[in-house]
Design a protein around this motif. Structure first.
Motif, PDB file in Angstrom:
ATOM      1  N   PHE A   1     -92.870  19.601 -21.804  1.00 29.88           N
ATOM      2  CA  PHE A   1     -91.488  19.195 -21.532  1.00 29.88           C
ATOM      3  C   PHE A   1     -90.571  20.138 -22.324  1.00 29.88           C
ATOM      4  O   PHE A   1     -90.782  20.327 -23.513  1.00 29.88           O
ATOM      5  CB  PHE A   1     -91.208  17.767 -22.043  1.00 29.88           C
ATOM      6  N   HIS A   2     -89.548  20.698 -21.663  1.00 26.00           N
ATOM      7  CA  HIS A   2     -88.603  21.589 -22.346  1.00 26.00           C
ATOM      8  C   HIS A   2     -87.288  20.830 -22.578  1.00 26.00           C
ATOM      9  O   HIS A   2     -86.686  20.296 -21.635  1.00 26.00           O
ATOM     10  CB  HIS A   2     -88.368  22.821 -21.475  1.00 26.00           C
ATOM     11  N   LEU A   3     -86.844  20.801 -23.833  1.00 28.31           N
ATOM     12  CA  LEU A   3     -85.624  20.063 -24.211  1.00 28.31           C
ATOM     13  C   LEU A   3     -84.552  21.064 -24.623  1.00 28.31           C
ATOM     14  O   LEU A   3     -84.704  21.766 -25.639  1.00 28.31           O
ATOM     15  CB  LEU A   3     -85.923  19.119 -25.379  1.00 28.31           C
ATOM     16  N   ASP A   4     -83.478  21.150 -23.867  1.00 29.57           N
ATOM     17  CA  ASP A   4     -82.402  22.106 -24.139  1.00 29.57           C
ATOM     18  C   ASP A   4     -81.307  21.439 -24.951  1.00 29.57           C
ATOM     19  O   ASP A   4     -80.592  20.568 -24.445  1.00 29.57           O
ATOM     20  CB  ASP A   4     -81.826  22.627 -22.810  1.00 29.57           C
ATOM     21  N   ILE A   5     -81.170  21.875 -26.188  1.00 30.89           N
ATOM     22  CA  ILE A   5     -80.199  21.263 -27.100  1.00 30.89           C
ATOM     23  C   ILE A   5     -79.015  22.216 -27.273  1.00 30.89           C
ATOM     24  O   ILE A   5     -79.179  23.329 -27.783  1.00 30.89           O
ATOM     25  CB  ILE A   5     -80.852  20.975 -28.477  1.00 30.89           C
TER      26      ILE A   5
ATOM     27  N   ALA B   1     -88.684  22.083 -27.967  1.00 28.31           N
ATOM     28  CA  ALA B   1     -87.231  21.992 -28.136  1.00 28.31           C
ATOM     29  C   ALA B   1     -86.640  23.385 -28.310  1.00 28.31           C
ATOM     30  O   ALA B   1     -87.130  24.186 -29.106  1.00 28.31           O
ATOM     31  CB  ALA B   1     -86.892  21.114 -29.341  1.00 28.31           C
ATOM     32  N   HIS B   2     -85.600  23.664 -27.552  1.00 27.01           N
ATOM     33  CA  HIS B   2     -84.916  24.958 -27.556  1.00 27.01           C
ATOM     34  C   HIS B   2     -83.520  24.712 -28.118  1.00 27.01           C
ATOM     35  O   HIS B   2     -82.663  24.157 -27.436  1.00 27.01           O
ATOM     36  CB  HIS B   2     -84.886  25.480 -26.115  1.00 27.01           C
ATOM     37  N   LEU B   3     -83.314  25.119 -29.373  1.00 28.58           N
ATOM     38  CA  LEU B   3     -82.058  24.811 -30.053  1.00 28.58           C
ATOM     39  C   LEU B   3     -81.032  25.914 -29.806  1.00 28.58           C
ATOM     40  O   LEU B   3     -81.124  26.993 -30.390  1.00 28.58           O
ATOM     41  CB  LEU B   3     -82.277  24.628 -31.557  1.00 28.58           C
ATOM     42  N   MET B   4     -80.075  25.627 -28.958  1.00 27.05           N
ATOM     43  CA  MET B   4     -78.957  26.550 -28.730  1.00 27.05           C
ATOM     44  C   MET B   4     -77.781  26.027 -29.542  1.00 27.05           C
ATOM     45  O   MET B   4     -76.769  25.577 -29.014  1.00 27.05           O
ATOM     46  CB  MET B   4     -78.627  26.607 -27.226  1.00 27.05           C
ATOM     47  N   ILE B   5     -77.968  26.067 -30.863  1.00 27.59           N
ATOM     48  CA  ILE B   5     -76.985  25.471 -31.778  1.00 27.59           C
ATOM     49  C   ILE B   5     -76.784  26.381 -32.986  1.00 27.59           C
ATOM     50  O   ILE B   5     -77.657  27.188 -33.308  1.00 27.59           O
ATOM     51  CB  ILE B   5     -77.455  24.067 -32.268  1.00 27.59           C
TER      52      ILE B   5
ATOM     53  N   VAL C   1     -90.441  32.546 -20.846  1.00 21.74           N
ATOM     54  CA  VAL C   1     -89.245  32.980 -20.118  1.00 21.74           C
ATOM     55  C   VAL C   1     -88.456  31.729 -19.753  1.00 21.74           C
ATOM     56  O   VAL C   1     -89.016  30.762 -19.231  1.00 21.74           O
ATOM     57  CB  VAL C   1     -89.587  33.793 -18.851  1.00 21.74           C
ATOM     58  N   ASP C   2     -87.153  31.755 -20.058  1.00 22.11           N
ATOM     59  CA  ASP C   2     -86.318  30.561 -19.871  1.00 22.11           C
ATOM     60  C   ASP C   2     -85.034  30.940 -19.144  1.00 22.11           C
ATOM     61  O   ASP C   2     -84.228  31.714 -19.649  1.00 22.11           O
ATOM     62  CB  ASP C   2     -85.994  29.956 -21.248  1.00 22.11           C
ATOM     63  N   GLY C   3     -84.869  30.367 -17.949  1.00 25.92           N
ATOM     64  CA  GLY C   3     -83.643  30.570 -17.185  1.00 25.92           C
ATOM     65  C   GLY C   3     -83.890  31.396 -15.936  1.00 25.92           C
ATOM     66  O   GLY C   3     -84.371  32.524 -16.012  1.00 25.92           O
TER      67      GLY C   3
HETATM   68 ZN    ZN Z   1     -84.061  26.315 -22.599  1.00 25.75          ZN
END
Ligand code: ZN
Ligand code: DX5
Length: 218
Positions: free
Chosen positions: A32-36, A65-69, A176-178
């Motif tokens: 599961f990929h979690l976009d934060i 978890a992918h932290l875009m913070i 690879v994401d996106g």
């Molecule tokens: Zn992501």
């Protein structure tokens, strides 16, 4: 590594989150990929701990978890406490010292550590960290929103990174994401990527189970 599909839960139907989590459980997806997103590092805000907790309670597969913070180090322990197994922070959000601190903290918490790079960030910036991390995340779109068009230059970046990783003789996989779809996933895997985040390719389908299967097998 065998191809891993990681549906991005940002594209799930939040009114039926449990249903969508159970669909991922039943599917051939691996994670599961979690976009934060915090509205600071990226313009958009996604979801936080209560939603991650709800997903964690139903998920029977590893959480990524992918932290875009900004200042990601402040939240690493809280994601670990939720049962997250893989956690990535952005290169662009951290100084060198902070990146090293994040990697150590992620490992001390028992998680796999990843560093994500934006489309305009060259692969070479990752060279000093390859020995210390489990994975790199190559963004195929500008982070912040799902459903964007894949940036074609990403493909070359994956090839460059795969060569760098092989040259350094390290055990580091490429996510690879996106913008990942059945149109590009086989080529990206051939070039060396192993984990593929798929938001709209999963959830914009009327039949997400089959969509995930197609991503896994195409
Ligand atoms: Zn992501
Ligand atoms: C982008 C996120 C991605 C994205 C994936 O900021 O990190 O995980 O939601 O969505 P798709 O697969 O629709 O590009």
């Amino acid at each position: 590594m065998p191809r891993v599909i990681a549906p991005s839960m940002l594209s799930a139907d939040f009114g039926h989150l449990e249903r969508d989590c159970r669909m991922v459980n039943r599917s051939v997806a691996g994670w599961f990929h979690l976009d934060i997103m915090d509205g600071m590092f990226v313009p958009n805000i996604s979801f936080g701990f209560p939603v991650c907790k709800a997903i964690a309670q139903v998920a029977e597969k590893p959480l990524d978890a992918h932290l875009m913070i900004v200042e990601p180090w402040r939240y690493i322990e809280r994601f670990a406490a939720l049962g997250v197994k893989y956690l990535s922070v952005h290169y662009e959000a951290c100084s060198d010292r902070h990146l090293k601190e994040c990697i150590k903290l992620i490992h001390d918490c028992g998680m796999g550590a990843g560093i994500a790079i934006n489309p305009e960030t060259p692969a070479e910036v990752l060279i000093p960290y390859l020995r210390q991390i489990e994975y790199v995340v190559v963004m195929g779109v500008h982070p912040g929103y799902s459903g964007q068009k894949y940036i074609p230059e990403t493909t070359e970046k994956v090839a460059v990174l795969a060569e760098m990783i092989a040259g350094a003789e390290v055990d580091c996989f490429i996510q690879v994401d996106g913008g990942v779809s059945t149109a590009n996933i086989a080529e990206l895997e051939r070039l060396g990527a192993g984990v593929f985040v798929a938001g709209s390719a999963t959830f914009s389908s009327d039949d997400p189970l089959s969509a995930i299967k197609a991503l896994k097998t195409v």
